[in-house]
Design a protein around this motif. Structure first.
Motif, short mmCIF file in Angstrom:
data_model
loop_
_atom_site.label_atom_id
_atom_site.label_comp_id
_atom_site.label_asym_id
_atom_site.label_seq_id
_atom_site.Cartn_x
_atom_site.Cartn_y
_atom_site.Cartn_z
N ARG A 501 0.82 -1.22 0.00
CA ARG A 501 0.00 0.00 0.00
C ARG A 501 0.85 1.26 0.00
O ARG A 501 0.52 2.25 -0.64
N ASP A 502 1.97 1.20 0.72
CA ASP A 502 2.74 2.42 0.97
C ASP A 502 3.88 2.62 0.01
O ASP A 502 4.59 3.62 0.10
N ASP A 503 4.10 1.69 -0.94
CA ASP A 503 5.24 1.86 -1.84
C ASP A 503 5.12 3.21 -2.54
O ASP A 503 4.04 3.70 -2.82
N ASP A 504 6.28 3.77 -2.81
CA ASP A 504 6.34 5.13 -3.33
C ASP A 504 6.83 5.08 -4.77
O ASP A 504 8.00 4.81 -5.05
N ASP A 505 5.95 5.36 -5.72
CA ASP A 505 6.34 5.28 -7.12
C ASP A 505 7.35 6.35 -7.48
O ASP A 505 8.13 6.19 -8.42
N VAL A 506 7.37 7.47 -6.75
CA VAL A 506 8.37 8.49 -7.03
C VAL A 506 9.74 8.00 -6.58
O VAL A 506 10.73 8.05 -7.31
#
Length: 613
Positions: A501-506
Motif C-alpha cells: 500500500r505504501d510503496d512510493d512510485d516516485v
C-alpha cells in the motif's frame, strides 16, 4: 582481545589519493584534513577542515584541487550526497583554501548558485562545466567568473568531453528499478557544432536496457540490453561517424559493463560472479594490475588514479581481511609504496578470510553464499546468518565491517545469496518472486549445510539483516522457528500488505508498485500467499528473542513497520527489544549510528546465546 568495535565502524579515514597531472604531488583527505604530499621533496602540507567535513578531492590542472564537502545535517538526513547540495571548495597545491567553487565573487553561496558539474577542463585557466536544464556554463576555478557555454540537448544524462563540449545526451524513457529501462533515446552530434541527430532504442518484448556509455576516443555510443527470455546480455557499439551498429560482446551475465580509465579510454569489461572480474583489454592495465595482483593474492586490485603518461599510478588493494589500502607506483623508480588505508586501527590485526561456497536448497537449487570466519575459530562455533537487503541485490567479496567484527568475536558468518538475489542470472533473480517462503528456507538450508560440516553449533544460530534482510530475519523466526536462537531486523519490512500500500512510485523511479507486486504478489490475486509470508501476522509462531532497530526518518521502509511489529510482539507476550534511532534514515549513516547499532547487535546476540549454554 578482539579489536574494538569503533575500529570497524569509523568513517572513511582517507580518500583515494590523487596524482597531479605533472606527477609532482599526491593529495588526499585523511581524518578530515587535506594532505598534499610533494613527491620531489617528500614533504607534506595539511589543511584542517574546521567546521566542515572533507569528503573526496580531485586535481584540476597542476595548481588546484577541488574538494567535495559533506555536511553533518546532510549526512544524517539523506542516503546520498549530491554535489548540488553544497559547494565544493577550491584548494591550492600548497594546501591553502582559495574559495568556494560556487561562491559568487566571494559572497555566501545560495541555493540558486549551485548546479551539477558535468566535468572539468584543464589548461592555463581551468574551469568547471556546470549544467542547467537547457544550457551549460563555464565556471573559472580560480576566480569564479562565469561565462556562457552551449545549449544542451534534451536529456536526463549528459556526456561532456575533455574540452567541455556536450557530445551525447540520453533520455531514459521508462526506467524500472532493478531491471533496467524499456527504451532509451540518444541525442548526439557527429562532431561538435554539427546538427543534432537521434538514435532510438525502442521497446522490445522481454528485453530491457541496462547500461549506456559514450567513449570520446572512438566517438561511439555503447549500451547493454538483456533478453530475459534467453538470459542473454548483449553489448552494442554505435559508431557516431558512420551510424553503424555492431555487436561488441555478449554473454549470460547481465552485470557486464565497460571499464573506463579517468581519461575516458575503454580499458576493460567487467562482470560479477563470486567477485568482481575485469577482462583487461588495454595492455598497460593488464600488465600492471596482473603484477600487483601477484603481490597481493586473493585481493581486489584496481587503479584509483594515474597520470596520462602512465608513469605514476595509485592502486587500491583490498580484501575482506585487509581492507582498502592505497599504494603509489612510480615507473621511474619501480617502487610500490604504501600511502595508507581506510581502517588504520585494523592494520596488523588478524581478520577473517571470506570464502565463496554453494549449497543445495531443499528443492535442488544451488544457493551461492559467503562464509566469513577466523582461521582460529574452532569447530561447532555459533553462527550469524546475514541475509542482504534488496532482494534484488547481493553481497560481494569485500570487507564487511559487521561481518568482520562479529567474526572477531568468534562467530561464523553466513551470507546466503538466496533466490531473488541479483548477479547470478535473471532466472535466479526472478525465482524468488511470490515465493518468499523459499527465500526463507534458503537461509535455513544454509544453516543445515554448515551444521553437517561440523562448522557450527546448531543450538546457537542468530539471523540478522537490514531492509529486506530484516524482513527475512523476521520471517525466519516466524516460519522456521526451530532453527534460530535469536533474530535482528534492522529497518525491516514487517507487514507485506502495508508495504504494497505504501510503496512510493516516485522513490522507486515510477515503478515501486509494479516492482513490489512482482516480488511480493498482487494483493488481490495472491492474497493468501501474502498473508502466509507476512511476519506481523505470525508473531504467535515466534519463539526466539527479536531485536528491532529502525530510524525514525526512514523514507524507504517506514518506521511504522517496526513500531507495529514491536507492539504485536509485546501483545503476544514475546521477547522483543526495540531501538528507534532519531534522525536515522534507511540504516546507519555515520560512525556514531554504526557503532550504536553494532554494539546493540553484539550485546543482544551474546545474551541470547548465553541462554543456550
Amino acid at each position: 582481545m578482539p579489536p574494538k568495535p569503533e575500529f570497524f565502524t569509523r568513517d572513511m579515514f582517507m580518500s583515494p589519493p590523487q596524482l597531479s597531472p605533472d606527477r609532482t604531488h599526491l593529495a588526499w583527505v585523511e581524518d578530515n584534513r587535506i594532505i598534499v604530499h610533494d613527491l620531489l621533496t617528500h614533504s607534506e602540507k595539511a589543511l584542517e577542515a574546521g567546521t566542515h567535513k572533507f569528503n573526496v578531492l580531485q586535481w584540476v590542472g597542476n595548481d588546484y584541487l577541488v574538494v567535495y564537502l559533506k555536511d553533518d545535517k546532510i549526512q544524517k538526513s539523506t542516503n546520498w550526497l549530491r554535489v548540488i547540495d553544497y559547494s565544493p571548495a577550491v584548494i591550492t597545491k600548497d594546501a591553502k583554501f582559495l574559495r568556494l567553487l560556487f561562491s559568487p565573487e566571494g559572497h555566501p553561496v545560495g541555493a540558486g548558485d549551485l548546479a551539477p558539474i558535468g566535468g572539468f577542463v584543464e589548461g592555463a585557466a581551468p574551469y568547471a562545466v556546470t549544467l542547467s536544464q537547457t544550457f551549460s556554463q563555464h565556471l573559472d576555478i580560480a576566480t569564479g567568473k562565469i561565462t556562457s557555454g552551449e545549449h544542451l540537448l534534451p536529456a536526463d544524462y549528459h556526456f561532456i568531453d575533455r574540452q567541455g563540449r556536450e557530445r551525447v545526451a540520453v533520455q531514459i524513457m521508462d526506467g524500472k528499478i532493478s531491471y533496467g529501462s524499456t527504451s532509451l533515446i540518444f541525442h548526439y552530434r557527429v562532431e561538435p557544432g554539427a546538427p543534432q541527430q537521434v538514435l532510438r532504442l525502442p521497446e522490445q518484448d522481454k528485453v530491457y536496457y541496462i547500461n549506456f556509455n559514450y567513449c570520446e576516443y572512438d566517438n561511439a555510443i555503447y549500451w547493454t540490453e538483456f533478453d530475459y527470455s534467453k538470459s542473454l546480455c548483449s553489448m552494442y557499439r554505435f559508431d557516431i561517424a558512420t551510424s553503424q551498429k555492431s555487436l561488441y560482446r555478449s554473454g549470460p551475465n547481465k552485470d557486464m559493463d565497460l571499464t573506463f580509465d579517468k581519461f575516458g579510454h575503454i580499458v576493460g569489461i567487467s562482470t560479477i560472479t563470486d567477485r568482481i572480474h575485469t577482462e583487461w583489454i588495454d595492455p598497460f592495465h593488464l600488465k600492471i594490475i596482473s603484477a600487483v595482483e601477484k603481490l597481493f593474492p586473493d585481493s581486489f586490485v584496481d587503479i584509483a588514479d594515474m597520470t596520462e603518461d602512465q608513469k605514476g599510478v595509485v592502486f587500491l588493494v583490498s580484501a575482506p581481511e585487509a581492507p582498502d589500502s592505497y599504494y603509489y607506483y612510480s615507473a621511474e623508480t619501480h617502487d610500490l609504496v604504501r600511502i595508507g588505508g581506510n581502517y588504520p586501527e585494523l592494520d596488523g590485526q588478524t581478520l577473517a578470510p571470506m570464502t565463496y561456497i554453494t549449497y543445495k536448497a531443499r528443492d535442488g537449487l544451488d544457493i551461492p553464499a559467503y562464509v566469513t570466519k577466523r582461521k582460529d575459530t574452532p569447530a561447532h562455533a555459533p553462527l550469524i546468518v546475514f541475509p542482504h537487503g534488496g532482494p534484488a541485490s547481493r553481497d560481494i567479496y569485500y570487507f564487511d565491517y559487521q561481518a568482520q567484527y562479529l567474526a572477531s568475536k568468534g562467530y561464523v558468518i553466513l551470507q546466503p545469496q538466496y533466490r531473488g538475489s541479483s548477479g547470478f542470472g535473471d532466472a535466479f533473480e526472478r525465482a524468488g518472486n511470490i515465493h518468499l517462503d523459499l527465500m526463507t528456507t534458503d537461509l535455513e538450508d544454509g544453516v543445515r549445510f554448515l551444521a553437517t560440516q561440523g562448522m557450527i553449533d546448531p543450538r546457537k544460530v542468530c539471523v540478522a539483516g537490514w531492509s529486506w534482510g530484516g524482513y527475512l530475519a523476521e520471517a525466519a523466526l516466524a516460519f522456521t522457528p526451530d532453527t534460530y536462537a535469536c533474530g535482528i531486523a534492522g529497518a525491516g519490512v514487517s507487514d507485506l500488505f502495508s508495504s504494497l500500500r505504501d510503496d512510493d512510485d516516485v522513490w522507486w523511479g515510477g515503478y515501486g508498485r509494479e516492482y513490489w507486486r512482482a516480488v511480493i504478489g498482487n494483493p488481490g490475486r495472491d492474497a493468501d500467499k501474502i498473508h502466509a509470508t507476512s511476519p506481523i501476522e505470525h508473531v504467535n509462531a515466534i519463539r526466539a528473542p527479536l531485536l528491532l532497530i529502525h530510524g525514525d526518518s526512514d523514507d524507504n521502509v517506514n518506521v511504522s513497520h517496526s513500531r507495529k511489529m514491536n507492539a504485536a510482539m509485546k501483545a503476544a507476550g514475546k521477547d522483543v527489544t526495540y531501538i528507534e534511532v532519531k534522525s536515522m534514515r534507511h540504516g546507519p549513516n555515520d560512525a556514531e549510528q554504526r557503532l550504536m547499532a553494532l554494539n546493540a547487535m553484539d550485546d543482544f546476540i551474546a545474551k541470547s546465546f548465553a541462554k543456550k549454554a
